[in-house]
Design a protein around this motif. Structure first.
Motif, mmCIF file in Angstrom:
data_model
loop_
_atom_site.group_PDB
_atom_site.id
_atom_site.type_symbol
_atom_site.label_atom_id
_atom_site.label_comp_id
_atom_site.label_asym_id
_atom_site.label_seq_id
_atom_site.Cartn_x
_atom_site.Cartn_y
_atom_site.Cartn_z
ATOM 1 N N ALA A 79 -55.664 -62.600 61.468
ATOM 2 C CA ALA A 79 -56.261 -61.288 61.191
ATOM 3 C C ALA A 79 -55.266 -60.290 60.620
ATOM 4 C CB ALA A 79 -56.879 -60.721 62.467
ATOM 5 N N ALA A 80 -53.978 -60.655 60.585
ATOM 6 C CA ALA A 80 -52.947 -59.692 60.178
ATOM 7 C C ALA A 80 -52.603 -59.829 58.703
ATOM 8 C CB ALA A 80 -51.690 -59.870 61.016
ATOM 9 N N ALA A 81 -52.076 -58.760 58.133
ATOM 10 C CA ALA A 81 -51.585 -58.777 56.760
ATOM 11 C C ALA A 81 -50.213 -59.438 56.712
ATOM 12 C CB ALA A 81 -51.515 -57.343 56.230
ATOM 13 N N GLY A 82 -49.584 -59.420 55.538
ATOM 14 C CA GLY A 82 -48.273 -60.024 55.338
ATOM 15 C C GLY A 82 -47.264 -59.535 56.367
ATOM 16 N N GLY A 83 -46.514 -60.490 56.922
ATOM 17 C CA GLY A 83 -45.548 -60.163 57.968
ATOM 18 C C GLY A 83 -46.075 -60.485 59.348
ATOM 19 N N GLY A 84 -47.407 -60.353 59.515
ATOM 20 C CA GLY A 84 -47.997 -60.610 60.825
ATOM 21 C C GLY A 84 -47.665 -59.516 61.824
ATOM 22 N N LEU A 85 -48.191 -59.662 63.014
ATOM 23 C CA LEU A 85 -47.884 -58.739 64.111
ATOM 24 C C LEU A 85 -47.413 -59.577 65.297
ATOM 25 C CD1 LEU A 85 -47.891 -55.996 65.536
ATOM 26 C CD2 LEU A 85 -50.308 -56.349 66.069
ATOM 27 N N PRO A 86 -46.150 -59.473 65.743
ATOM 28 C CA PRO A 86 -45.103 -58.623 65.182
ATOM 29 C C PRO A 86 -44.551 -59.174 63.879
ATOM 30 C CG PRO A 86 -44.156 -60.057 66.836
ATOM 31 C CD PRO A 86 -45.647 -60.319 66.850
ATOM 32 N N GLN A 87 -43.926 -58.292 63.095
ATOM 33 C CA GLN A 87 -43.210 -58.715 61.879
ATOM 34 C C GLN A 87 -41.755 -58.982 62.239
ATOM 35 O OE1 GLN A 87 -43.900 -56.392 58.206
ATOM 36 N NE2 GLN A 87 -41.676 -56.200 58.081
ATOM 37 N N TRP A 88 -41.189 -60.023 61.686
ATOM 38 C CA TRP A 88 -39.892 -60.545 62.126
ATOM 39 C C TRP A 88 -38.773 -59.511 62.214
ATOM 40 C CZ3 TRP A 88 -35.095 -61.455 59.441
ATOM 41 C CH2 TRP A 88 -35.070 -60.983 58.123
ATOM 42 N N ASN A 89 -38.816 -58.476 61.344
ATOM 43 C CA ASN A 89 -37.696 -57.521 61.294
ATOM 44 C C ASN A 89 -38.166 -56.094 61.550
ATOM 45 O OD1 ASN A 89 -39.132 -57.122 58.938
ATOM 46 N ND2 ASN A 89 -37.319 -56.675 57.696
ATOM 47 N N CYS A 90 -39.271 -55.920 62.271
ATOM 48 C CA CYS A 90 -39.878 -54.595 62.412
ATOM 49 C C CYS A 90 -39.758 -54.049 63.829
ATOM 50 C CB CYS A 90 -41.353 -54.646 61.996
ATOM 51 S SG CYS A 90 -42.106 -52.996 61.906
ATOM 52 N N ASN A 91 -39.335 -52.798 63.892
ATOM 53 C CA ASN A 91 -39.229 -52.085 65.161
ATOM 54 C C ASN A 91 -40.209 -50.921 65.240
ATOM 55 O OD1 ASN A 91 -37.490 -53.008 67.178
ATOM 56 N ND2 ASN A 91 -35.668 -52.402 66.037
ATOM 57 N N ALA A 92 -41.156 -50.849 64.294
ATOM 58 C CA ALA A 92 -42.162 -49.790 64.385
ATOM 59 C C ALA A 92 -43.049 -50.075 65.606
ATOM 60 C CB ALA A 92 -42.981 -49.711 63.099
ATOM 61 N N MET A 131 -52.288 -75.177 65.564
ATOM 62 C CA MET A 131 -52.013 -75.501 66.964
ATOM 63 C C MET A 131 -52.876 -74.667 67.909
ATOM 64 S SD MET A 131 -47.880 -76.096 66.892
ATOM 65 C CE MET A 131 -47.692 -76.413 68.661
ATOM 66 N N ALA A 132 -53.301 -73.477 67.456
ATOM 67 C CA ALA A 132 -54.063 -72.582 68.318
ATOM 68 C C ALA A 132 -55.581 -72.771 68.195
ATOM 69 C CB ALA A 132 -53.712 -71.127 67.994
ATOM 70 N N ARG A 133 -56.052 -73.512 67.208
ATOM 71 C CA ARG A 133 -57.503 -73.605 66.945
ATOM 72 C C ARG A 133 -57.951 -75.056 66.911
ATOM 73 N NH1 ARG A 133 -58.010 -69.242 68.772
ATOM 74 N NH2 ARG A 133 -56.523 -67.763 67.929
ATOM 75 N N SER A 134 -58.643 -75.491 67.929
ATOM 76 C CA SER A 134 -59.065 -76.891 68.015
ATOM 77 C C SER A 134 -59.952 -77.291 66.838
ATOM 78 C CB SER A 134 -59.800 -77.130 69.334
ATOM 79 O OG SER A 134 -60.922 -76.271 69.416
ATOM 80 N N TRP A 181 -67.694 -50.593 62.500
ATOM 81 C CA TRP A 181 -66.759 -51.669 62.169
ATOM 82 C C TRP A 181 -66.298 -52.406 63.419
ATOM 83 C CZ3 TRP A 181 -65.111 -53.364 57.390
ATOM 84 C CH2 TRP A 181 -65.507 -52.571 56.288
ATOM 85 N N GLU A 182 -66.073 -53.716 63.277
ATOM 86 C CA GLU A 182 -65.364 -54.482 64.294
ATOM 87 C C GLU A 182 -63.953 -54.728 63.790
ATOM 88 O OE1 GLU A 182 -67.986 -57.818 65.946
ATOM 89 O OE2 GLU A 182 -69.120 -57.121 64.191
ATOM 90 N N ILE A 183 -63.003 -54.771 64.723
ATOM 91 C CA ILE A 183 -61.615 -55.055 64.360
ATOM 92 C C ILE A 183 -61.398 -56.551 64.584
ATOM 93 C CG2 ILE A 183 -59.199 -54.477 64.784
ATOM 94 C CD1 ILE A 183 -60.979 -52.093 63.853
ATOM 95 N N GLY A 184 -61.174 -57.288 63.501
ATOM 96 C CA GLY A 184 -61.015 -58.734 63.601
ATOM 97 C C GLY A 184 -59.796 -59.117 64.432
ATOM 98 N N TYR A 185 -59.835 -60.329 64.961
ATOM 99 C CA TYR A 185 -58.695 -60.832 65.734
ATOM 100 C C TYR A 185 -58.622 -62.350 65.550
ATOM 101 C CZ TYR A 185 -62.562 -61.784 68.954
ATOM 102 O OH TYR A 185 -63.757 -62.220 69.492
ATOM 103 N N ASP A 186 -57.443 -62.893 65.773
ATOM 104 C CA ASP A 186 -57.247 -64.342 65.639
ATOM 105 C C ASP A 186 -58.206 -65.069 66.583
ATOM 106 O OD1 ASP A 186 -55.103 -63.468 64.127
ATOM 107 O OD2 ASP A 186 -53.659 -64.863 65.030
ATOM 108 N N GLY A 187 -58.991 -65.975 66.038
ATOM 109 C CA GLY A 187 -59.897 -66.773 66.864
ATOM 110 C C GLY A 187 -61.309 -66.227 66.920
#
Lengths: 302, 302
Positions: free
Chosen positions: A10-23, A67-70, A291-297
């Protein structure tokens, strides 16, 4: 017939968390771990009967996503090499939508479906020969030309305003190009249909007409406000400069969809800076607007 | 001074489980989930003081790897963009060692260190411009030419027998080339040193001489036996054809290291078909010969 849509990421580029982000949102994960909201990068799986799936976009997180989705794992009653993924469709050539192709190697046959423009980007990078041409059929599809995406699932691509991928940007950048580099997808099983549009820089009248009255639209929810990354100190670009209309504000998606009569609206491709990842006034406002906020799965059946 | 080595990913290309694999080890994961052995793809992190880390190889699993290892996460007392990863060194251009570069974007400065041959592979793929050249310095290092890899960590590259990446293979393939396409690394803090060799097709006398008496060697543990993938029905190639000497058998690493007097020997880059992932006679035999089986998160201090 049933039409199934599964949000793989459900996340944009970088994902949540993003590897180098402290926001704020990423930092919450570094501090709290699995207790904080997290999401993998942008991808949707579609099926009619639930046995064979098409993947729309292949994110760099694809191995963790499988690995997370059968639904997407090798089936125990099949051979030593198996996947329920029969095709991969790309809606643009951004890293968060194509990086995962490098994982779909290991001598597995599937169809790789793109517009001609995205096909050119892949062809210009020999590393994608990791997908053995003898097994992975590259199929180029024109706009507005319906095709079989998976058993029982028809799809059609249409242009939406977008821009060239960041890594191919030249000196000047057009951000609302209508062409083949950024597309939306309409999916149908003959009875039901829905739209998937993970990147969209603006809502021209023709696109609003197309979406009006739809049963379900997954739509670009990259940023809450256009200057969100600037305000949070993590970037110099507006959302529109990156090819994404914001949720809020003039010309944002909340306003653009308010009169379209879409039965179910789900935000996807949210950037890690977006405040709707957590409870708060922004998420409440989006939900109050239907609106619904999408999520993984998240899985939706039509 | 202390020299730290952290196994970020212990598996070979594909990881364990592999996305499309139903052979024994992967199938156990699809059936049992987190109860079964699993590992991400090949990468090692190295540090002297523990604050700054060099990553040797960038696997496609890198985002999940960073999420799993606090040592590699942004630090709470630093800026909005932060990483303790100061450099990335590539030992070859295989997908499992370079795919993760696409994740290390988002305007983050670091040094990308390769041989000239691997630099050419990256340069031939414009997608790696996702690493902004203004921020990511590409540094080409010659063989046997010591350099600073991270604060307090010196490194030196040396040729090991290997082959060109699969996606660049032509009609004929040489599998034990000694050149710049596959290298081993010696790491040192001035007092202690160790070797990292995740891919190696054979053990020539000069390499055996180099490793003799070492305090620690991480070594290519791709396959237990050379024809393992053929026997398990998941491939047509031997390990040596893929550029990897097996653990067992004539010319395997168990035999090759038996007289080298290496104090600590750790297998890395294990393929998902390797029986040493689980308890059994093969693992017992490796351990009886003084080997440790590496795993994600294993940290060794010298």
């Amino acid at each position: 017939m049933t039409l199934r849509a599964l949000i793989v990421g459900a996340a944009a580029g970088g994902g949540l968390p993003q590897w180098n982000c402290n926001a704020r949102n990423s930092a919450a994960y570094w501090r709290e771990g699995a207790g904080a909201p997290s999401a993998t990068q942008s991808s949707l799986a579609v099926s009619s009967e639930g046995a064979n799936w098409a993947l729309i976009n292949a994110s760099p997180d694809i191995r963790a996503q499988i690995m997370a989705r059968s639904q997407l794992q090798p089936r125990s009653d099949q051979g030593l090499r198996d996947t329920p993924i029969v095709s991969v469709l790309l809606t643009n050539a951004d890293i968060d939508h194509i990086g995962g192709l490098l994982t779909l190697r290991e001598r597995q046959a599937f169809q790789l479906i793109t517009t001609a423009e995205v096909a050119e980007v892949l062809a210009a990078n020999p590393i994608f020969n990791a997908l053995d041409p003898a097994l992975v059929t590259r199929r180029v599809i024109g706009l507005e030309d319906p095709f079989d995406l998976a058993p029982g699932v028809r799809a059609s691509l249409f242009s939406v305003p977008g821009k060239t991928p960041l890594y191919l940007e030249g000196e000047t950048v057009e951000t609302e190009v209508l062409g083949e580099q950024t597309v939306g997808v309409e999916l149908s099983d003959g009875a039901s249909s829905f739209f998937y549009i993970p990147g969209c820089a603006a809502m021209p009248a023709a696109l609003a007409d197309r979406l009006g009255g739809a049963a379900l639209v997954f739509f670009d929810g990259t940023l809450w406000e256009d200057d969100e990354m600037i305000k949070q100190g993590v970037g110099q670009k507006t959302g529109r400069r990156m090819g994404h209309m914001p949720m809020s504000g003039e010309g944002g998606s909340l306003a653009a969809f308010s009169d379209l009569g879409v039965a179910r609206k789900v935000y996807v491709h949210m950037n890690n800076t977006n405040p709707v990842w957590r409870s708060g006034p922004e998420r409440e406002r989006a939900e109050a607007a239907g609106w619904e906020i999408g999520y993984d799965g998240m899985e939706i059946t039509l």
